[in-house]
Design a protein around this motif. Structure first.
Motif, PDB file in Angstrom:
ATOM      1  N   UNK A 132       4.988  10.657  12.363  1.00  0.00           N
ATOM      2  CA  UNK A 132       3.814   9.760  13.998  1.00  0.00           C
ATOM      3  C   UNK A 132       5.022  10.511  15.157  1.00  0.00           C
ATOM      4  N   UNK A 133       6.318  10.945  15.163  1.00  0.00           N
ATOM      5  CA  UNK A 133       6.559  11.132  15.979  1.00  0.00           C
ATOM      6  C   UNK A 133       5.895  12.379  16.530  1.00  0.00           C
ATOM      7  N   UNK A 134       6.159  12.114  17.619  1.00  0.00           N
ATOM      8  CA  UNK A 134       5.464  13.032  18.715  1.00  0.00           C
ATOM      9  C   UNK A 134       6.196  15.070  18.706  1.00  0.00           C
ATOM     10  N   UNK A 135       8.173  14.054  18.600  1.00  0.00           N
ATOM     11  CA  UNK A 135       8.729  15.393  18.846  1.00  0.00           C
ATOM     12  C   UNK A 135       8.593  16.215  17.530  1.00  0.00           C
ATOM     13  N   UNK A 136       8.297  15.332  16.248  1.00  0.00           N
ATOM     14  CA  UNK A 136       7.671  15.767  14.978  1.00  0.00           C
ATOM     15  C   UNK A 136       7.225  16.336  14.276  1.00  0.00           C
ATOM     16  N   UNK A 137       6.185  16.033  15.404  1.00  0.00           N
ATOM     17  CA  UNK A 137       4.774  16.744  15.286  1.00  0.00           C
ATOM     18  C   UNK A 137       5.161  17.980  16.267  1.00  0.00           C
TER      19      UNK A 137
END
Length: 263
Positions: A132-137
């Protein structure tokens, strides 16, 4: 004439100071000689030069992986910087190939996060919501978190390595050839992300041969050649990319080479 942003950067104390560094791997065979420059906080600096001039060596001297013969490098007033504050991504993306991406992130967090986290067991660190991390997405690695790094393409490995390092929120980001072996989408993601980091006031050092990338993300360039720093320019000093390219390649013209194919 400097614009307001340049004047603001130059007025800040340097977060990185490279002071008269000389270094070589073999006795009496120097790679770098008397290299000096400062990097103010919040500046994006690109380090340019032909293959073999010592750019990666300079990175390793700055972060303390190598010891100079003479001179010194200081980051944030430290001779050996805290790796919690500095993220260096090499061409190999700083990942352990035999581990999954998720475990690489856990391992990095244990090594470089605060003291409390270092004392904790990796399993107790809450990374359950990593997907759910924005950077991961944003970098599209969510579906690859449980794959071994050795099973990833070089482009995905770079994406994962960048995310693993940036999740610790470092103040100084050092990137070695970030656009090598990446597709156009990943390259554009990098450009957009680096420019957001610039706007956030992070300090960024990039080694690159990609002059278009440099033109898009750098505030300043320095050029190494024949063991020395020979040029230091602000990007805004070049009215056009063509003028910048000429300076970045030291004005050297492309030469015709006969490969003997039609002999």
């Amino acid at each position: 004439m400097m614009n307001d942003n340049e004047q603001n950067q130059q007025s800040k104390p340097p977060i990185i100071a490279v002071q008269d560094i000389t270094f070589g791997y073999k006795r009496k065979q120097s790679v770098l000689e008397h290299v000096s420059f400062d990097v103010p906080k919040g500046q994006s600096l690109a380090i340019l030069g032909y293959n073999g001039v010592g750019k990666t060596t300079l990175f390793n001297l700055i972060v303390g992986l190598l010891r100079p013969w003479s001179g010194q490098a200081i980051i944030n007033k430290r001779y050996v910087p805290s790796m919690r504050d500095v993220f260096e991504m090499t061409e190999q993306a700083n990942m352990i190939n035999s581990m999954t991406v998720r475990d690489n992130i856990k391992f990095r967090k244990l090594l470089f996060d605060n003291r409390k986290a270092r004392k904790a067991d990796a399993k107790t660190i809450d990374l359950a919501t990593l997907e759910d991390q924005k950077l991961v997405q944003a970098f599209g690695i969510g579906e690859h978190l449980d794959k071994k790094v050795s099973d990833l393409s070089s482009g995905l490995r770079k994406r994962a390595g960048l995310v693993a390092g940036m999740l610790l929120d470092p103040h100084v980001i050092m990137l070695d050839e970030p656009t090598n072996s990446v597709d156009p989408l990943t390259r554009q993601l990098l450009v957009d992300y680096i420019n957001q980091l610039r706007a956030d006031g992070r300090t960024i050092l990039t080694i690159t041969h990609d002059l278009h990338y440099c033109w898009e993300v750098a505030d300043r360039i320095i050029i190494l050649d024949h063991k020395r720093l020979i040029a230091d320019h602000m990007i805004v000093d070049f009215p056009t990319f063509e003028e910048f390219e000429k300076a970045a390649t030291l004005g050297r013209e492309k030469t015709h080479v006969d490969f003997g194919i039609n002999d």
